[in-house]
Motif scaffolding. Structure first.
Motif, mmCIF file in Angstrom:
data_model
loop_
_atom_site.group_PDB
_atom_site.id
_atom_site.type_symbol
_atom_site.label_atom_id
_atom_site.label_comp_id
_atom_site.label_asym_id
_atom_site.label_seq_id
_atom_site.Cartn_x
_atom_site.Cartn_y
_atom_site.Cartn_z
ATOM 1 N N GLY A 42 0.803 -1.228 0.000
ATOM 2 C CA GLY A 42 0.000 0.000 0.000
ATOM 3 C C GLY A 42 0.835 1.277 0.000
ATOM 4 O O GLY A 42 0.574 2.198 -0.765
ATOM 5 N N ARG A 43 1.862 1.322 0.853
ATOM 6 C CA ARG A 43 2.704 2.537 0.959
ATOM 7 C C ARG A 43 3.420 2.850 -0.356
ATOM 8 O O ARG A 43 3.329 3.968 -0.848
ATOM 9 C CB ARG A 43 3.700 2.380 2.133
ATOM 10 C CG ARG A 43 4.753 3.462 2.240
ATOM 11 C CD ARG A 43 4.242 4.876 2.490
ATOM 12 N NE ARG A 43 3.414 4.958 3.657
ATOM 13 C CZ ARG A 43 2.530 5.933 3.874
ATOM 14 N NH1 ARG A 43 2.381 6.901 2.997
ATOM 15 N NH2 ARG A 43 1.779 5.949 4.953
ATOM 16 N N PRO A 44 4.150 1.900 -0.974
ATOM 17 C CA PRO A 44 4.796 2.247 -2.249
ATOM 18 C C PRO A 44 3.779 2.593 -3.347
ATOM 19 O O PRO A 44 4.053 3.446 -4.199
ATOM 20 C CB PRO A 44 5.616 0.999 -2.612
ATOM 21 C CG PRO A 44 5.195 -0.080 -1.677
ATOM 22 C CD PRO A 44 4.561 0.565 -0.496
ATOM 23 N N MET A 45 2.613 1.953 -3.310
ATOM 24 C CA MET A 45 1.570 2.271 -4.299
ATOM 25 C C MET A 45 1.111 3.720 -4.119
ATOM 26 O O MET A 45 1.019 4.484 -5.080
ATOM 27 C CB MET A 45 0.379 1.315 -4.155
ATOM 28 C CG MET A 45 0.683 -0.115 -4.574
ATOM 29 S SD MET A 45 -0.675 -1.251 -4.177
ATOM 30 C CE MET A 45 -1.938 -0.684 -5.336
ATOM 31 N N LEU A 46 0.822 4.097 -2.848
ATOM 32 C CA LEU A 46 0.340 5.445 -2.565
ATOM 33 C C LEU A 46 1.409 6.491 -2.884
ATOM 34 O O LEU A 46 1.098 7.564 -3.416
ATOM 35 C CB LEU A 46 -0.111 5.562 -1.103
ATOM 36 C CG LEU A 46 -0.738 6.894 -0.700
ATOM 37 C CD1 LEU A 46 -1.999 7.192 -1.517
ATOM 38 C CD2 LEU A 46 -1.081 6.907 0.793
ATOM 39 N N ASP A 47 2.680 6.172 -2.600
ATOM 40 C CA ASP A 47 3.762 7.117 -2.892
ATOM 41 C C ASP A 47 3.815 7.451 -4.384
ATOM 42 O O ASP A 47 4.003 8.606 -4.763
ATOM 43 C CB ASP A 47 5.113 6.559 -2.423
ATOM 44 C CG ASP A 47 5.258 6.594 -0.900
ATOM 45 O OD1 ASP A 47 4.453 7.290 -0.237
ATOM 46 O OD2 ASP A 47 6.158 5.912 -0.383
ATOM 47 N N VAL A 48 3.632 6.444 -5.233
ATOM 48 C CA VAL A 48 3.635 6.684 -6.682
ATOM 49 C C VAL A 48 2.423 7.543 -7.061
ATOM 50 O O VAL A 48 2.540 8.494 -7.839
ATOM 51 C CB VAL A 48 3.640 5.360 -7.482
ATOM 52 C CG1 VAL A 48 3.487 5.631 -8.972
ATOM 53 C CG2 VAL A 48 4.932 4.586 -7.218
ATOM 54 N N LEU A 49 1.254 7.221 -6.504
ATOM 55 C CA LEU A 49 0.050 8.012 -6.806
ATOM 56 C C LEU A 49 0.227 9.469 -6.384
ATOM 57 O O LEU A 49 -0.146 10.380 -7.115
ATOM 58 C CB LEU A 49 -1.186 7.426 -6.108
ATOM 59 C CG LEU A 49 -1.786 6.151 -6.684
ATOM 60 C CD1 LEU A 49 -3.064 5.778 -5.928
ATOM 61 C CD2 LEU A 49 -2.086 6.285 -8.161
ATOM 62 N N LYS A 50 0.819 9.679 -5.196
ATOM 63 C CA LYS A 50 1.006 11.052 -4.699
ATOM 64 C C LYS A 50 1.907 11.866 -5.626
ATOM 65 O O LYS A 50 1.734 13.071 -5.767
ATOM 66 C CB LYS A 50 1.577 11.032 -3.279
ATOM 67 C CG LYS A 50 0.502 10.727 -2.257
ATOM 68 C CD LYS A 50 0.936 10.339 -0.872
ATOM 69 C CE LYS A 50 1.938 11.056 -0.129
ATOM 70 N NZ LYS A 50 2.124 10.527 1.241
ATOM 71 N N GLY A 51 2.839 11.211 -6.292
ATOM 72 C CA GLY A 51 3.745 11.909 -7.193
ATOM 73 C C GLY A 51 3.206 12.068 -8.616
ATOM 74 O O GLY A 51 3.861 12.659 -9.465
ATOM 75 N N SER A 52 2.003 11.570 -8.856
ATOM 76 C CA SER A 52 1.488 11.550 -10.230
ATOM 77 C C SER A 52 0.737 12.822 -10.645
ATOM 78 O O SER A 52 0.480 13.026 -11.821
ATOM 79 C CB SER A 52 0.539 10.359 -10.403
ATOM 80 O OG SER A 52 -0.670 10.569 -9.676
ATOM 81 N N GLY A 53 0.363 13.665 -9.660
ATOM 82 C CA GLY A 53 -0.409 14.864 -9.992
ATOM 83 C C GLY A 53 -1.843 14.558 -10.377
ATOM 84 O O GLY A 53 -2.526 15.367 -10.992
ATOM 85 N N ALA A 54 -2.308 13.373 -9.993
ATOM 86 C CA ALA A 54 -3.677 12.954 -10.336
ATOM 87 C C ALA A 54 -4.514 12.793 -9.075
ATOM 88 O O ALA A 54 -3.988 12.605 -7.975
ATOM 89 C CB ALA A 54 -3.644 11.646 -11.122
#
Length: 196
Positions: free
Chosen positions: A75-87
């Motif tokens: 969950g944490r690495p998934m959320l980190d990528v989402l947070k950096g996506s600007g979406a």
């Protein structure tokens, strides 16, 4: 801020484990709960259905779950990528079918983080626009005048119903609602008024 336009998915096999990443457009935490439940029912043979989501016009609501994987590896690495996506307004689930070989914590972090990066790469996005509903009723003579005004604005989900009069419903960016309404009113000499 951008939002996905529709569902996207991609799949990867790592050391025998199958990882299916799926991206969904969502607008609330309630939708996230429903979608996670549906995913678990859809894949009853899966070992894990991990997820991360972000929603809200400022990406202020977020959450994640390791769904039984070692804490902090999914969950944490998934959320980190989402947070950096600007979406925003998106949920990514990664469904894993265990293939018999342990990946270790580093391998899991890499697999889940990459799964999100890969599904974001194949997804399509548009700018988040706050929209207002509108509707109007016009006669057949005014219809061409109204359609001409439509050409100057970005309208969404427009539906026309031709009866004795013509009813048109749709959505427009909130910032365009007042100028759009005034243009329609002026172009039809006050005979057609927009309602929302």
């Amino acid at each position: 801020m951008k939002i996905p336009t529709h569902y996207a998915s991609c799949e990867e096999t790592i050391k025998g484990s199958r990882f299916l990443a799926e991206l969904f457009l969502i607008s609330s935490q309630a939708q996230v709960r429903e979608k996670i439940k549906a995913q678990k029912q859809k894949y009853p043979d899966a070992t894990h259905v991990c997820h991360a989501f972000i929603c809200g016009k400022n990406a202020e609501i977020m959450g994640m779950s390791d769904d039984g994987e070692p804490s902090g590896t999914a969950g944490r690495p998934m959320l980190d990528v989402l947070k950096g996506s600007g979406a925003t307004n998106l949920l990514v689930t990664i469904t894993r079918w265990f293939g018999g070989t342990l990946l270790g914590t580093g391998g899991l972090v890499h697999a889940y983080g990459n799964g999100v990066k890969n599904v974001l790469a194949v997804a399509e996005f548009e700018e988040l626009v706050e929209k207002s509903d509108f509707s109007l009723v016009c006669d057949y003579q005014q219809y061409q005048v109204v359609k001409k005004v439509f050409e100057n604005f970005n309208l969404y989900d427009v539906a026309e119903d031709f009866g004795e009069a013509i009813t048109i419903k749709g959505q427009i960016a909130q910032t365009d609602f007042d100028p759009f309404s005034k243009k329609i009113f002026d172009a039809t000499n006050g005979k057609v008024q927009i309602k929302n």
